[in-house]
Design a protein around this motif. Structure first.
Motif, PDB file in Angstrom:
ATOM      1  N   LEU A  71     -39.483 -14.039  -4.464  1.00  0.00           N
ATOM      2  CA  LEU A  71     -40.674 -13.309  -4.906  1.00  0.00           C
ATOM      3  C   LEU A  71     -40.290 -11.951  -5.482  1.00  0.00           C
ATOM      4  CD1 LEU A  71     -43.075 -14.051  -1.931  1.00  0.00           C
ATOM      5  CD2 LEU A  71     -43.377 -14.853  -4.270  1.00  0.00           C
ATOM      6  N   GLY A  72     -39.380 -11.260  -4.796  1.00  0.00           N
ATOM      7  CA  GLY A  72     -38.948  -9.961  -5.295  1.00  0.00           C
ATOM      8  C   GLY A  72     -38.254 -10.060  -6.638  1.00  0.00           C
ATOM      9  N   ALA A  73     -37.373 -11.058  -6.786  1.00  0.00           N
ATOM     10  CA  ALA A  73     -36.657 -11.247  -8.047  1.00  0.00           C
ATOM     11  C   ALA A  73     -37.633 -11.558  -9.179  1.00  0.00           C
ATOM     12  CB  ALA A  73     -35.628 -12.355  -7.896  1.00  0.00           C
ATOM     13  N   ALA A  74     -38.622 -12.416  -8.899  1.00  0.00           N
ATOM     14  CA  ALA A  74     -39.602 -12.772  -9.933  1.00  0.00           C
ATOM     15  C   ALA A  74     -40.437 -11.569 -10.330  1.00  0.00           C
ATOM     16  CB  ALA A  74     -40.496 -13.902  -9.419  1.00  0.00           C
ATOM     17  N   ALA A  75     -40.853 -10.763  -9.335  1.00  0.00           N
ATOM     18  CA  ALA A  75     -41.661  -9.573  -9.644  1.00  0.00           C
ATOM     19  C   ALA A  75     -40.852  -8.572 -10.454  1.00  0.00           C
ATOM     20  CB  ALA A  75     -42.149  -8.942  -8.355  1.00  0.00           C
ATOM     21  N   GLY A 102     -36.669  -4.632  -4.963  1.00  0.00           N
ATOM     22  CA  GLY A 102     -37.969  -3.981  -5.099  1.00  0.00           C
ATOM     23  C   GLY A 102     -38.940  -4.368  -4.004  1.00  0.00           C
ATOM     24  N   LEU A 103     -38.426  -4.535  -2.783  1.00  0.00           N
ATOM     25  CA  LEU A 103     -39.262  -4.976  -1.666  1.00  0.00           C
ATOM     26  C   LEU A 103     -39.473  -3.867  -0.646  1.00  0.00           C
ATOM     27  CD1 LEU A 103     -37.702  -8.477  -0.798  1.00  0.00           C
ATOM     28  CD2 LEU A 103     -39.782  -8.035  -2.112  1.00  0.00           C
ATOM     29  N   THR A 104     -40.641  -3.844  -0.082  1.00  0.00           N
ATOM     30  CA  THR A 104     -40.888  -3.213   1.209  1.00  0.00           C
ATOM     31  C   THR A 104     -41.109  -4.360   2.189  1.00  0.00           C
ATOM     32  OG1 THR A 104     -41.904  -1.239   0.263  1.00  0.00           O
ATOM     33  CG2 THR A 104     -42.437  -1.752   2.560  1.00  0.00           C
ATOM     34  N   ALA A 126     -34.039 -15.893  -6.642  1.00  0.00           N
ATOM     35  CA  ALA A 126     -33.178 -14.734  -6.484  1.00  0.00           C
ATOM     36  C   ALA A 126     -31.779 -15.049  -6.993  1.00  0.00           C
ATOM     37  CB  ALA A 126     -33.118 -14.337  -5.011  1.00  0.00           C
ATOM     38  N   PRO A 127     -31.033 -14.051  -7.439  1.00  0.00           N
ATOM     39  CA  PRO A 127     -29.659 -14.286  -7.928  1.00  0.00           C
ATOM     40  C   PRO A 127     -28.771 -14.881  -6.841  1.00  0.00           C
ATOM     41  CG  PRO A 127     -30.437 -12.094  -8.548  1.00  0.00           C
ATOM     42  CD  PRO A 127     -31.459 -12.652  -7.608  1.00  0.00           C
ATOM     43  N   ALA A 128     -27.766 -15.602  -7.270  1.00  0.00           N
ATOM     44  CA  ALA A 128     -26.865 -16.271  -6.329  1.00  0.00           C
ATOM     45  C   ALA A 128     -26.196 -15.275  -5.384  1.00  0.00           C
ATOM     46  CB  ALA A 128     -25.812 -17.064  -7.094  1.00  0.00           C
ATOM     47  N   ALA A 129     -25.853 -14.096  -5.891  1.00  0.00           N
ATOM     48  CA  ALA A 129     -25.192 -13.092  -5.053  1.00  0.00           C
ATOM     49  C   ALA A 129     -26.116 -12.630  -3.925  1.00  0.00           C
ATOM     50  CB  ALA A 129     -24.769 -11.901  -5.902  1.00  0.00           C
ATOM     51  N   VAL A 130     -27.387 -12.481  -4.236  1.00  0.00           N
ATOM     52  CA  VAL A 130     -28.359 -12.075  -3.217  1.00  0.00           C
ATOM     53  C   VAL A 130     -28.509 -13.176  -2.171  1.00  0.00           C
ATOM     54  CG1 VAL A 130     -30.810 -11.587  -2.819  1.00  0.00           C
ATOM     55  CG2 VAL A 130     -29.609 -10.497  -4.722  1.00  0.00           C
ATOM     56  N   ARG A 131     -28.586 -14.402  -2.620  1.00  0.00           N
ATOM     57  CA  ARG A 131     -28.740 -15.526  -1.705  1.00  0.00           C
ATOM     58  C   ARG A 131     -27.528 -15.624  -0.776  1.00  0.00           C
ATOM     59  NH1 ARG A 131     -32.937 -18.482  -3.718  1.00  0.00           N
ATOM     60  NH2 ARG A 131     -32.407 -20.376  -2.578  1.00  0.00           N
ATOM     61  N   LYS A 132     -26.371 -15.337  -1.305  1.00  0.00           N
ATOM     62  CA  LYS A 132     -25.157 -15.363  -0.488  1.00  0.00           C
ATOM     63  C   LYS A 132     -25.195 -14.273   0.577  1.00  0.00           C
ATOM     64  CE  LYS A 132     -20.113 -15.268  -0.811  1.00  0.00           C
ATOM     65  NZ  LYS A 132     -18.944 -15.165  -1.739  1.00  0.00           N
ATOM     66  N   VAL A 133     -25.621 -13.087   0.185  1.00  0.00           N
ATOM     67  CA  VAL A 133     -25.726 -11.982   1.141  1.00  0.00           C
ATOM     68  C   VAL A 133     -26.723 -12.326   2.251  1.00  0.00           C
ATOM     69  CG1 VAL A 133     -26.535  -9.606   1.437  1.00  0.00           C
ATOM     70  CG2 VAL A 133     -25.006 -10.179  -0.452  1.00  0.00           C
ATOM     71  N   LEU A 134     -27.848 -12.901   1.879  1.00  0.00           N
ATOM     72  CA  LEU A 134     -28.850 -13.271   2.879  1.00  0.00           C
ATOM     73  C   LEU A 134     -28.286 -14.281   3.868  1.00  0.00           C
ATOM     74  CD1 LEU A 134     -32.074 -13.586   0.699  1.00  0.00           C
ATOM     75  CD2 LEU A 134     -31.605 -11.864   2.432  1.00  0.00           C
ATOM     76  N   ALA A 135     -27.621 -15.297   3.355  1.00  0.00           N
ATOM     77  CA  ALA A 135     -27.056 -16.326   4.233  1.00  0.00           C
ATOM     78  C   ALA A 135     -26.014 -15.733   5.172  1.00  0.00           C
ATOM     79  CB  ALA A 135     -26.452 -17.450   3.401  1.00  0.00           C
ATOM     80  N   GLN A 136     -25.147 -14.879   4.634  1.00  0.00           N
ATOM     81  CA  GLN A 136     -24.107 -14.270   5.463  1.00  0.00           C
ATOM     82  C   GLN A 136     -24.707 -13.362   6.533  1.00  0.00           C
ATOM     83  OE1 GLN A 136     -21.765 -12.369   2.415  1.00  0.00           O
ATOM     84  NE2 GLN A 136     -20.357 -14.117   2.231  1.00  0.00           N
ATOM     85  N   THR A 137     -25.724 -12.594   6.150  1.00  0.00           N
ATOM     86  CA  THR A 137     -26.314 -11.641   7.094  1.00  0.00           C
ATOM     87  C   THR A 137     -27.066 -12.349   8.209  1.00  0.00           C
ATOM     88  OG1 THR A 137     -26.550 -10.076   5.254  1.00  0.00           O
ATOM     89  CG2 THR A 137     -27.735  -9.578   7.289  1.00  0.00           C
TER      90      THR A 137
END
Length: 397
Positions: free
Chosen positions: A387-391, A130-132, A14-25
């Motif tokens: 997985l979402g980023a790869a898909a 692109g996840l459910t 996943a992009p670095a920005a997404v990973r940062k959001v996940l960690a913060q959340t």
């Protein structure tokens, strides 16, 4: 539903920005998630009785923006909670049943809390990736086979990946659980006064004695990939009365369902021998459908391991005796036959205590356990995001 045979082997990221959001959340939700873990730990409920656990877990998911269906799939202590509408459907499994007499000695409070922690992070990025995302509250893992019932009733229909993380004494990325059969065993004899009229009795306790001797001798001829263990739950009513009714619970484990069928037949023959020797009637009833061996997905294991190591987790060597919890059994095994699945173990710093000990139960509500559940939550969320980023990348080509 993605067939279990369609398994990828090239990890994405996943992009670095997404990973940062996940960690913060996940970090922002940490106090709520840890509080849930401790609340479940302090109020253990056994299989099919997890009314408060299901309600508390679902309520927190509702607060996180998930659409919650309580009592899902006709099971009062199950639920389904969903967010996002993307084409890749990820299910996070939340177990929350405890062991009779031992409380959360397998740490299912951590499993439920880590699923909610991962869900907190993924709620922020699901549509972007692109996840459910569905969190399934899955009751009765400790012998009841809740996930098997839910699987049969359609809970995993349309799901591409099922994920969870299980506490243990050390970190293990790849699960290797046994297949297992759960048997209820019942003997019926005839009561009589043990001193005055012993010849008129038929001793149902003796039937178990003969059966257990037979099982003990049988173990010499069983493959090393099998386990047979159990206990007598009712041995009689009074010492001066020949026991007319005895009950027990036995587990038979094997490397896979095919081996399990063969070994189970030999074990049941030992119970039949007990009935014949003691002149008693025998009834053997399954307590749940058989649990399958677990089928690992190579891509999921690689993604999770990379993400967990990035958080500072260190995995035990395969020959480490403390890593043997990965050879237990799980009803996620049945799910893994039809859906790509992930079931790693996360170490909570409990040694020398190991699963199903009172000392391990105590270790499941400590600062080390809290840190582990948050690491597990973030590692699961990052794996789902990868997985979402790869898909998404594959779909844009």
């Amino acid at each position: 539903m993605t067939p279990a045979t369609a398994r990828g082997t090239t990890p994405g990221r996943a992009p670095a920005a997404v990973r940062k959001v996940l960690a913060q959340t996940v970090r922002r939700a940490s106090s709520q998630v840890v509080a849930l873990s401790h609340r479940l730990h302090a109020n253990p409920e056994t299989a099919w009785e997890e009314e408060r656990a299901a309600r508390w877990t679902a309520s927190l998911l509702d607060d996180l923006g998930y659409t919650v269906t309580p009592g899902a799939y006709g099971l009062p202590t199950a639920f389904a909670a969903t967010v996002g509408s993307g084409p890749l459907h990820v299910a996070l499994c939340a177990e929350y049943d405890a062991l009779p007499g031992l409380g959360h000695a397998c740490g299912h409070n951590i499993i439920a809390a880590s699923a909610v922690g991962a869900a907190a992070g993924l709620a922020r990025v699901a549509d972007d990736l692109g996840l459910t995302v569905t969190v399934l509250g899955t009751p009765a893992e400790e012998g009841g086979g809740g996930k098997i019932v839910m699987l049969e009733r359609g809970a995993f229909a349309g799901v591409d990946v099922a994920m969870m993380v299980h506490p243990g004494p050390v970190d293990v990325a790849e699960a290797e659980p046994f297949a297992v059969a759960h048997l209820g065993v019942h003997y019926t004899g005839r009561a009589a006064h043990a001193a005055a009229y012993p010849e008129q009795g038929r001793n149902a306790a003796d039937a178990f004695t003969v059966a257990q001797v037979g099982i003990g001798l049988l173990r010499q001829q069983l493959p090393p990939t099998t386990r047979v263990h159990g206990l007598v739950t009712r041995g009689g009513e009074a010492p001066n009365a020949i026991p007319e009714r005895t009950d027990g619970r036995w587990y038979v484990r094997a490397a896979n369902l095919e081996e399990l069928e063969r070994v189970q037949a030999r074990v049941e023959a030992c119970f039949e021998a007990g009935a014949l020797a003691a002149g008693c009637a025998l009834e053997i009833e399954p307590e749940s459908p058989p649990y399958s061996e677990f089928r690992n997905d190579a891509e999921l294991v690689a993604l999770y391991r990379r993400n967990a190591e990035g958080l500072g987790r260190r995995f035990a060597a395969p020959d480490d005796p403390a890593a043997r919890m990965n050879r237990a059994s799980t009803d996620l095994g049945n799910v893994s036959r039809v859906v790509r699945a992930l079931h790693p173990y996360i170490g909570i710093g409990s040694l020398p205590a190991v699963n199903h000990q009172r000392e391990f139960a105590a270790a499941c509500a400590t600062p080390a356990a809290d840190a582990a559940l948050l690491d597990g939550a973030l590692a699961l969320a990052l794996t789902a995001a990868d997985l979402g980023a790869a898909a998404t990348a594959r779909g844009s080509r």
